[in-house]
Write a protein that holds these residues in place. Sequence first.
Motif, mmCIF file in Angstrom:
data_model
loop_
_atom_site.group_PDB
_atom_site.id
_atom_site.type_symbol
_atom_site.label_atom_id
_atom_site.label_comp_id
_atom_site.label_asym_id
_atom_site.label_seq_id
_atom_site.Cartn_x
_atom_site.Cartn_y
_atom_site.Cartn_z
ATOM 1 N N PHE A 138 -2.634 5.021 -3.449
ATOM 2 C CA PHE A 138 -3.577 5.884 -2.713
ATOM 3 C C PHE A 138 -2.853 7.227 -2.757
ATOM 4 O O PHE A 138 -2.091 7.632 -2.083
ATOM 5 C CB PHE A 138 -3.849 5.560 -1.358
ATOM 6 N N ARG A 194 -6.034 -5.244 11.453
ATOM 7 C CA ARG A 194 -4.952 -4.205 11.321
ATOM 8 C C ARG A 194 -5.232 -2.756 10.999
ATOM 9 O O ARG A 194 -4.705 -1.975 11.613
ATOM 10 C CB ARG A 194 -3.781 -4.774 10.645
ATOM 11 N N ASP A 195 -6.357 -2.870 9.986
ATOM 12 C CA ASP A 195 -6.767 -1.594 9.386
ATOM 13 C C ASP A 195 -7.648 -0.975 10.309
ATOM 14 O O ASP A 195 -8.003 0.450 10.080
ATOM 15 C CB ASP A 195 -7.341 -1.716 8.097
ATOM 16 N N ILE A 241 3.362 8.633 9.164
ATOM 17 C CA ILE A 241 4.437 8.020 9.378
ATOM 18 C C ILE A 241 4.256 7.115 10.432
ATOM 19 O O ILE A 241 4.482 6.145 10.514
ATOM 20 C CB ILE A 241 5.531 8.999 10.139
ATOM 21 N N THR A 257 -5.120 12.356 0.155
ATOM 22 C CA THR A 257 -5.421 11.900 1.694
ATOM 23 C C THR A 257 -6.485 10.771 2.031
ATOM 24 O O THR A 257 -6.841 10.886 2.889
ATOM 25 C CB THR A 257 -5.743 13.325 2.280
ATOM 26 N N GLN A 258 -6.345 10.026 1.122
ATOM 27 C CA GLN A 258 -7.395 8.701 1.142
ATOM 28 C C GLN A 258 -6.980 8.202 2.530
ATOM 29 O O GLN A 258 -8.129 7.662 3.134
ATOM 30 C CB GLN A 258 -7.472 7.984 -0.008
ATOM 31 N N LEU A 259 -5.815 7.791 2.586
ATOM 32 C CA LEU A 259 -5.441 6.892 3.810
ATOM 33 C C LEU A 259 -5.144 7.639 5.119
ATOM 34 O O LEU A 259 -5.332 7.181 6.192
ATOM 35 C CB LEU A 259 -4.476 5.828 3.536
ATOM 36 N N CYS A 260 -4.345 8.860 4.659
ATOM 37 C CA CYS A 260 -3.757 9.517 5.942
ATOM 38 C C CYS A 260 -3.767 11.025 5.561
ATOM 39 O O CYS A 260 -3.241 11.179 4.243
ATOM 40 C CB CYS A 260 -2.649 9.128 6.362
ATOM 41 N N GLY A 304 1.370 5.450 10.407
ATOM 42 C CA GLY A 304 0.856 4.329 9.749
ATOM 43 C C GLY A 304 1.913 3.396 8.953
ATOM 44 O O GLY A 304 1.833 2.060 9.023
ATOM 45 N N ALA A 308 4.844 3.284 10.373
ATOM 46 C CA ALA A 308 5.571 2.345 11.617
ATOM 47 C C ALA A 308 4.724 1.031 11.927
ATOM 48 O O ALA A 308 5.328 0.101 12.381
ATOM 49 C CB ALA A 308 5.610 3.297 12.883
ATOM 50 N N ASP A 309 3.343 1.208 11.930
ATOM 51 C CA ASP A 309 2.688 -0.171 12.194
ATOM 52 C C ASP A 309 2.104 -0.853 11.194
ATOM 53 O O ASP A 309 1.508 -1.837 11.356
ATOM 54 C CB ASP A 309 1.490 0.359 13.241
ATOM 55 N N GLY A 310 2.573 -0.572 10.078
ATOM 56 C CA GLY A 310 2.356 -1.324 8.771
ATOM 57 C C GLY A 310 0.806 -1.294 8.173
ATOM 58 O O GLY A 310 0.524 -1.919 7.314
ATOM 59 N N THR A 311 0.129 -0.281 8.644
ATOM 60 C CA THR A 311 -1.183 0.067 7.921
ATOM 61 C C THR A 311 -0.890 0.631 6.625
ATOM 62 O O THR A 311 -1.679 0.675 5.722
ATOM 63 C CB THR A 311 -2.087 0.744 8.874
ATOM 64 N N ILE A 312 0.237 1.224 6.527
ATOM 65 C CA ILE A 312 0.657 1.989 5.427
ATOM 66 C C ILE A 312 1.858 1.337 5.321
ATOM 67 O O ILE A 312 2.798 1.205 5.912
ATOM 68 C CB ILE A 312 0.728 3.352 5.438
ATOM 69 N N THR A 351 -11.880 6.729 4.692
ATOM 70 C CA THR A 351 -10.668 6.028 4.333
ATOM 71 C C THR A 351 -11.120 4.753 4.000
ATOM 72 O O THR A 351 -10.545 4.031 3.035
ATOM 73 C CB THR A 351 -9.866 5.790 5.663
ATOM 74 N N GLU A 386 -0.375 -0.967 -4.794
ATOM 75 C CA GLU A 386 -1.689 -0.333 -4.829
ATOM 76 C C GLU A 386 -1.376 1.206 -4.315
ATOM 77 O O GLU A 386 -0.912 1.370 -3.244
ATOM 78 C CB GLU A 386 -2.700 -0.986 -3.439
ATOM 79 N N ARG A 408 -6.992 6.664 13.481
ATOM 80 C CA ARG A 408 -6.329 7.469 13.368
ATOM 81 C C ARG A 408 -6.802 8.809 12.547
ATOM 82 O O ARG A 408 -6.654 9.775 12.826
ATOM 83 C CB ARG A 408 -5.006 6.995 12.739
ATOM 84 N N ASN A 409 -7.813 8.291 11.506
ATOM 85 C CA ASN A 409 -8.389 9.448 10.473
ATOM 86 C C ASN A 409 -9.495 10.150 11.246
ATOM 87 O O ASN A 409 -9.554 11.293 11.023
ATOM 88 C CB ASN A 409 -8.779 8.700 9.371
ATOM 89 N N ARG A 430 0.702 -1.219 -0.084
ATOM 90 C CA ARG A 430 0.033 -0.030 -0.110
ATOM 91 C C ARG A 430 1.007 1.170 -0.122
ATOM 92 O O ARG A 430 1.461 1.477 1.045
ATOM 93 C CB ARG A 430 -0.856 0.066 1.322
#
Lengths: 330, 429, 195
Positions: free
Chosen positions: A42, B38-39, A55, A45-48, A57, A59-63, B292, A40, B45-46, A7
């Motif tokens: 994005f 996980r998501d 950052i 600002t779709q995910l963050c 995200g 760090a914890d692997g969601t991004i 999101t 994939e 966060r959003n 991602r």
Amino acid sequence: QDTITLRATANSNENDEDYDGLVVFKNYVENASNGAIEVEMFIGTQLCSAPDECIQGVADGTIDIYISTSSGLANAFPYVQIFDLPYLMSDDRIAEEVLTSTGLTDDLRRRILSDSGDTVRLMTIGNTGGWRNFANTERRLAEPGDLAGLKIRTVVADLPQELVRALGASPTPIAWPELFTSLQTGVVEGSKNGITDIMGMKFPDAGLQYMTLDGHAYMGALWIMNNERFMGMDDDLKRVVVDGFSALQQATFASPKRKSIEAYEEFVSGGGDLYVPTPEQKQAFQDAAAPVYDWFAANVDGGEEMLQNFRDAIAQAEESVNARRSAEME
Amino acid sequence: MLVWFLPLFLVLLMVGLPVFFALLASPGLMLWLGGQERDLVLLYRNMYNGMDSFPLMAIPFFMLAGEMMNRGGITLRLVEFAQACVGHFRAGLAQVNILSSMLFAGLSGSAVADTSALGSMLIPAMEREGYTRKFAAAVTAASSVIGPIIPPSGIMIIYAYVMEESVAALFLAGIVPGVLVGLGLMVVTNLIARRSEEFPPLKPRIGWAGKGRASLKAFFPLMTPVIILGGILGGAFTPTEASAIAVAYAAIVSLFILREMTVKDLPDVLLRAAIASSVVLLLVGAAMSFKTVVALSHAPEALAAFILSLSENPLILLLLINLLLFIIGMFLDAGPAIIILGPILGPIFTDLGVDPVHFAIIMSVNLTVGLATPPMGLVLFVASSVSGERVETIAKAILPFLAVEVFVIGLITYVPAISLAVPTFFGFL
Amino acid sequence: MGGVVAIARALGAVNAALLAVGRWLGIAAIGAMVIAILVQVFWRYVLNDPLPWPEEAARFLMLWMTGLVAPTAFRRGGFVAIDMVQLALPRLIGGLLTLVLLGLSLLVLVTAARIGWAEVTGFSGRFATSSLYYPTAEGWEKMPRSWMMGSILVGMVLLSAVAAELILRQIAILGGRGDDLPEIPMAVDIAAGAE
Ligand code: NA
Ligand code: NA
């Protein structure tokens, strides 16, 4: 074997060099891995939406992959603000040499990994938007004294503010979406951005008609990735990914150069005053900016050492570039 | 799998889960069922970062300013001024109600605040004069949607925030459409009054002396929009800062000039604004997290492709989009609807050559009118609680007014100059 | 059922006290927000000397205002919902539906509180804010971001406590003991949104 889906996100848009870089990365990695890796994208600002959030995200692997400017990473890793230190690298060729052929990126990678508890991995540093220049709505800035009294918009990060203050202007924090209106109505009189951002936001329509090509800061694009995700791959795929980032880096070196030609033309044809300072004037800007280096060394953890490393890397790059130049000119 | 969160969201909303929880629960449950726990952290966060925004701060401030004006007797003075202007018209008090809403709109950014402030004063007054309660509540609800169309506007602040548009441009663009809605409502009221015998008799015209006195008393309140827009256009402050200036101005007028509010009233006024804005901010945050998951599900691409497959003619697409927005406005508050749909729909129309500010106004006005349509009509809820009339009854009585508002949406859609002339004049376009 | 009523009353008393503190802090926060922005405008426009901190300080206050005051809105019925289905159903079924929806709300809130805790105590809580400082014995230190992030965590915890109370109340109501519960002051009109 399952496909690995990465991602990747960039808080810009599809006209941005970040996007160009990602397209190259995606294409390279998906082909070279023979479909084992899928990217994939994005965009926006779709995910963050804020660097701190993105950052986190990573760090914890969601991004998995994210691109940040140096100011964006400053809250987490203050020493990356070396790229906001003014007038250290002289031009693109030197900057690119520093980023590709010296130990600087490796040094930063080690620091960021250690400060993030082995979660955030710096993959490569490219460019986003060329160089920062001072632009304003009032007058031509030929020497530092001309900045006196101007309210210049900066992000809320220490270094850009220190620089603006050192040059005698007032750093003014204005949210990016409010900047157009603020320039137009005179809440602020100037900004320090790259040309493509200035034209993309139509700032000349808001009166931003004077630009001085002082090139005070290289707009480094720091591409970071979740470390676990990267380390979890086998060596073949790791190689594909690092090669992909190398291709991305080259693409983001090239893209702003191409894009800025049109942008500068548009700026001038819209009546904008584009001023190239003489070497003496540029020297005067550098002298005026000197307090910023002291501030960085004194106020940023490990700043002194980082500044020294940066200077060493630049010296090394100048040496090798000069050597190659001479060879090329023989 | 993930894409099921959209229907799930609607179901949860319809059975009565508060919007805030529905926005989080539906994507949250689908992520959890799909093994993407996980998501879930992306959702949180959003939500947090969605609220952590400087431009959004204008919402609590404009609410606070409106709350202070109301407590400080400013609402009453606006109504008296409206009375002096249009009180002698046919269905005079109904016309006063509409004009007061237009004036109040210049001070407040919220239709709900408009309904509760003006409704609690004017609905009983109208009943005393012989209007039916449902008509009084319907006029109040229908006219209070002008609140977020004429600047300042909470809805446009949210639009500008998610779409990175200039708040000032959107504010300026809303002026003419807001006035048009008001005039349309006045015309309809007049037509209804002509056809019906049930309306109270005409009242005498108020003389020039009376008009002068009312204008004088309304002077300071009426200066608020001048200060807000003047300060923004004059470069003294940004739109967000203007909202804080509006608070300061309202405090000065209420405490020192009109002297109807005392320092003792402040905690309650601050609390009411804090409560109302905390709910909005949470909603904005929840809508940002919902968005999101919309992105993760790749629904935007599918929706955009679908819309473009219907027609390539922007005029036809605009009609279809208005229908879609109107239906969505029935079920969803304007704020969340803008946050979720703005980023999907905006680019489609900008690419087709529709000016972004024009589209912002189409979307904002349409969804604002949705505040007065059942079943999810915030303004109807408040009009019902203020008047004691059932929501369903008001919803029926409001139909002729909604018809004219729909007509104005059509005008705004197909005559871009209605929205764009003012911001163009001030150099924002 | 008597036990449920007793716990609902006890939790209600705790919530009422906590939320009262939250409201006073929220009042202070929104007032301070206005002052921060007025200071920002005054220093920039009048003194021509822009300050770096008011924007972030005001955001800090706004987040705390939200976290501390939103639970009061929730407890007083200010989270808008479409209640037509619940009202149209037979009393018992409608009441059970309300209970299920409250349970779902509590699930959302507890999940959010757990994530919030991990966020505040985790990596990004250690980031520095951009322009906020606090005094220490050795001088001014940059405020960590966790101080700001704590706002919504506290909000989610308080909201969870309110949801738990509302669930207990709903069980008591379904058990026919609704009359034994102290009334919660309602304030629907003030909490209905920006719109
Ligand atoms: Na308004
Ligand atoms: Na509605």
